[in-house]
Every structure is written in C-alpha cells, then in structure tokens.
Write a protein that holds these residues in place. Sequence first.
Motif, PDB file in Angstrom:
ATOM      1  N   ALA A  69       9.909   3.184  -5.212  1.00 19.93           N
ATOM      2  CA  ALA A  69       9.500   2.476  -3.998  1.00 19.93           C
ATOM      3  C   ALA A  69       9.147   1.045  -4.382  1.00 19.93           C
ATOM      4  CB  ALA A  69       8.310   3.170  -3.346  1.00 19.93           C
ATOM      5  N   ILE A  70       9.737   0.086  -3.691  1.00 18.97           N
ATOM      6  CA  ILE A  70       9.576  -1.324  -4.049  1.00 18.97           C
ATOM      7  C   ILE A  70       9.124  -2.113  -2.816  1.00 18.97           C
ATOM      8  CG2 ILE A  70      10.737  -3.396  -4.892  1.00 18.97           C
ATOM      9  CD1 ILE A  70      12.829  -1.532  -6.195  1.00 18.97           C
ATOM     10  N   ALA A  71       8.009  -2.841  -2.963  1.00 15.24           N
ATOM     11  CA  ALA A  71       7.575  -3.797  -1.938  1.00 15.24           C
ATOM     12  C   ALA A  71       8.245  -5.132  -2.260  1.00 15.24           C
ATOM     13  CB  ALA A  71       6.059  -3.933  -1.940  1.00 15.24           C
ATOM     14  N   LEU A  72       9.047  -5.626  -1.361  1.00 16.05           N
ATOM     15  CA  LEU A  72       9.943  -6.736  -1.662  1.00 16.05           C
ATOM     16  C   LEU A  72       9.272  -8.099  -1.808  1.00 16.05           C
ATOM     17  CD1 LEU A  72      13.000  -5.774   0.571  1.00 16.05           C
ATOM     18  CD2 LEU A  72      12.660  -5.349  -1.884  1.00 16.05           C
ATOM     19  N   HIS A  73       7.994  -8.215  -1.496  1.00 16.96           N
ATOM     20  CA  HIS A  73       7.322  -9.504  -1.650  1.00 16.96           C
ATOM     21  C   HIS A  73       6.642  -9.657  -3.002  1.00 16.96           C
ATOM     22  CE1 HIS A  73       4.076  -6.800  -0.497  1.00 16.96           C
ATOM     23  NE2 HIS A  73       3.261  -7.648  -1.091  1.00 16.96           N
ATOM     24  N   THR A  74       6.676  -8.629  -3.845  1.00 17.21           N
ATOM     25  CA  THR A  74       5.825  -8.637  -5.036  1.00 17.21           C
ATOM     26  C   THR A  74       6.424  -9.347  -6.238  1.00 17.21           C
ATOM     27  OG1 THR A  74       6.662  -6.441  -5.658  1.00 17.21           O
ATOM     28  CG2 THR A  74       4.644  -6.520  -4.348  1.00 17.21           C
ATOM     29  N   ASP A  75       7.718  -9.594  -6.257  1.00 12.73           N
ATOM     30  CA  ASP A  75       8.346 -10.325  -7.360  1.00 12.73           C
ATOM     31  C   ASP A  75       8.323 -11.807  -7.006  1.00 12.73           C
ATOM     32  OD1 ASP A  75       9.968 -11.526  -9.250  1.00 12.73           O
ATOM     33  OD2 ASP A  75      11.570 -10.030  -9.114  1.00 12.73           O
ATOM     34  N   THR A  76       7.263 -12.485  -7.428  1.00 11.63           N
ATOM     35  CA  THR A  76       7.058 -13.858  -6.967  1.00 11.63           C
ATOM     36  C   THR A  76       8.147 -14.813  -7.443  1.00 11.63           C
ATOM     37  OG1 THR A  76       5.552 -14.235  -8.831  1.00 11.63           O
ATOM     38  CG2 THR A  76       4.569 -13.630  -6.725  1.00 11.63           C
ATOM     39  N   SER A  77       8.671 -14.595  -8.635  1.00 11.41           N
ATOM     40  CA  SER A  77       9.728 -15.493  -9.118  1.00 11.41           C
ATOM     41  C   SER A  77      10.983 -15.360  -8.269  1.00 11.41           C
ATOM     42  CB  SER A  77      10.040 -15.207 -10.592  1.00 11.41           C
ATOM     43  OG  SER A  77       8.940 -15.535 -11.401  1.00 11.41           O
ATOM     44  N   SER A  78      11.378 -14.114  -7.969  1.00 11.43           N
ATOM     45  CA  SER A  78      12.541 -13.920  -7.098  1.00 11.43           C
ATOM     46  C   SER A  78      12.280 -14.469  -5.706  1.00 11.43           C
ATOM     47  CB  SER A  78      12.896 -12.434  -7.014  1.00 11.43           C
ATOM     48  OG  SER A  78      13.417 -11.972  -8.236  1.00 11.43           O
ATOM     49  N   CYS A  79      11.093 -14.189  -5.172  1.00  8.70           N
ATOM     50  CA  CYS A  79      10.781 -14.636  -3.808  1.00  8.70           C
ATOM     51  C   CYS A  79      10.821 -16.155  -3.703  1.00  8.70           C
ATOM     52  CB  CYS A  79       9.410 -14.118  -3.380  1.00  8.70           C
ATOM     53  SG  CYS A  79       9.351 -12.347  -3.037  1.00  8.70           S
ATOM     54  N   THR A  80      10.189 -16.843  -4.642  1.00 10.81           N
ATOM     55  CA  THR A  80      10.168 -18.304  -4.549  1.00 10.81           C
ATOM     56  C   THR A  80      11.543 -18.902  -4.807  1.00 10.81           C
ATOM     57  OG1 THR A  80       9.359 -18.408  -6.839  1.00 10.81           O
ATOM     58  CG2 THR A  80       7.717 -18.527  -5.075  1.00 10.81           C
ATOM     59  N   HIS A 130       0.843  -1.202   0.000  1.00 10.77           N
ATOM     60  CA  HIS A 130       0.000   0.000   0.000  1.00 10.77           C
ATOM     61  C   HIS A 130       0.878   1.252   0.000  1.00 10.77           C
ATOM     62  CE1 HIS A 130      -3.952   1.914   1.546  1.00 10.77           C
ATOM     63  NE2 HIS A 130      -3.141   2.890   1.180  1.00 10.77           N
ATOM     64  N   LEU A 131       1.886   1.270   0.852  1.00  9.57           N
ATOM     65  CA  LEU A 131       2.781   2.423   0.929  1.00  9.57           C
ATOM     66  C   LEU A 131       3.507   2.646  -0.393  1.00  9.57           C
ATOM     67  CD1 LEU A 131       4.325   4.674   2.393  1.00  9.57           C
ATOM     68  CD2 LEU A 131       5.850   2.901   3.305  1.00  9.57           C
ATOM     69  N   THR A 132       4.082   1.597  -0.961  1.00 11.04           N
ATOM     70  CA  THR A 132       4.835   1.782  -2.197  1.00 11.04           C
ATOM     71  C   THR A 132       3.918   2.196  -3.342  1.00 11.04           C
ATOM     72  OG1 THR A 132       4.762  -0.591  -2.743  1.00 11.04           O
ATOM     73  CG2 THR A 132       6.670   0.200  -1.495  1.00 11.04           C
ATOM     74  N   ALA A 133       2.691   1.680  -3.361  1.00  7.77           N
ATOM     75  CA  ALA A 133       1.745   2.061  -4.409  1.00  7.77           C
ATOM     76  C   ALA A 133       1.422   3.555  -4.353  1.00  7.77           C
ATOM     77  CB  ALA A 133       0.461   1.243  -4.281  1.00  7.77           C
ATOM     78  N   GLU A 134       1.294   4.086  -3.147  1.00  7.34           N
ATOM     79  CA  GLU A 134       0.988   5.515  -3.002  1.00  7.34           C
ATOM     80  C   GLU A 134       2.149   6.380  -3.492  1.00  7.34           C
ATOM     81  OE1 GLU A 134      -1.967   6.174  -2.401  1.00  7.34           O
ATOM     82  OE2 GLU A 134      -2.782   5.309  -0.561  1.00  7.34           O
ATOM     83  N   LEU A 135       3.379   5.882  -3.397  1.00  8.66           N
ATOM     84  CA  LEU A 135       4.544   6.672  -3.794  1.00  8.66           C
ATOM     85  C   LEU A 135       4.838   6.559  -5.288  1.00  8.66           C
ATOM     86  CD1 LEU A 135       6.805   5.929  -0.709  1.00  8.66           C
ATOM     87  CD2 LEU A 135       5.426   7.968  -1.150  1.00  8.66           C
ATOM     88  N   VAL A 136       4.676   5.357  -5.834  1.00  3.37           N
ATOM     89  CA  VAL A 136       4.883   5.183  -7.268  1.00  3.37           C
ATOM     90  C   VAL A 136       3.704   5.788  -8.040  1.00  3.37           C
ATOM     91  CG1 VAL A 136       5.185   3.503  -9.135  1.00  3.37           C
ATOM     92  CG2 VAL A 136       6.301   3.128  -6.932  1.00  3.37           C
ATOM     93  N   GLY A 137       2.514   5.631  -7.507  1.00  2.00           N
ATOM     94  CA  GLY A 137       1.327   6.248  -8.084  1.00  2.00           C
ATOM     95  C   GLY A 137       1.149   7.645  -7.528  1.00  2.00           C
TER      96      GLY A 137
END
Length: 198
Positions: free
Chosen positions: A85-96, A67-74
Amino acid sequence: MTTTRTGPAAPAAHGDHCGRLLTALEHFRAEQAATAERWGARLAATLAAGGRLLAAGNGGSAAQAQHLTAELVGRYRTDRAPFSAIALHTDTSSCTAIVNDYGADELFARQVRAHARPGDVLILMSTSGASPNLLSAATAGHESAARVWALTGPAPNPLAEAGDETLCVEAGSTANVQELHLVAVHLMCGAFDSALGL
C-alpha cells in the motif's frame, strides 16, 4: 482596572461542531458504513492475491491516505503479514520533480502510471471532490486498468463521477467530512482484517 463586558453568552463552538458530527455520523452509519466495510473486504482479496493499493489526497486527505496505507503495511489491530500500500504524496523527491517538470495536475497521475497494475485499487480522498490532481489521477487509474474508488464529501462532485465506486460523506463542514473519512478508513481496516480471518 480591567472591565468585563457582560451580555448573553456566545454558543459553545464545540457544541455546534459535535452536534453536526453526531448528525453526520448517524447518517453515515445508516447509509454508508456498509460500503466502507465492503471495500475493506474487497481490498483484502486484492492485496492477498498480490495486488496493490495506491492512495492519494491533498492536505488533510493526504494524512488520511497515509493513515490507511500505514495500517495495511503495518497492522491495524492484530499482528499479520504486511501488504502493499503506497500513499502517493510521501516520496517528496518524486513529488517535487513531477510538479516542477509536469505541473501540479500531474502530481498523482504520473505516479499512478508508474505503479498501478491491472486490478490494483486506487483510492482517491477529497473533501471537495474537485481537486484537479485527483481527477487526473482517476483518469490515469482507468488507463492503467486499476479500480478507482472515490472517498469524497457531499455528492454530486466531479471525483465521485470519475470513480468506479464512490463513498460520498454527507456532512455540513470540511472538518466533519474529514472525521467521517477517518471512520471509513478504520471500518475498511477492520473489515480487511476480518476478511483475512483475523
């Protein structure tokens, strides 16, 4: 024929929840709102100078981070330039891949090592303040010379101790902590825009 058991009415769950939230909100307003606003203004200075925000959390706190990163990028309220601003859980391929190859404790830390630069801000959100993957991320943030901000539930907790700065929400339930974290996010975003003269 259906029978209805009578007896004293159970207390309304929503009344208890809202009452606890109001009590926690009053404390937050008096003791901690200024910290959230200060963070927002400092974040504006960092990002306007070319810095980056990295944000991380688990579960509901991951949603708050995003939510925070979306408000800053948007945008929050007013149209303006986008900021990094990057939320670190959103890149599912990197995370998995990271969890598979290095274990869950490295989920965020490895990304911090990849993306954080000196002077960037790493904000770590946790209701418990005890998540091992966030504690590892805090260590990686320090190693990368990023500023580590911990937004947690009640102190003391390990993540608060690991942060360069902390905002520890005093609330009686995990749900109320999450609700006040959202208030903190919105205060940060409002202060961010105000610092930019919007």
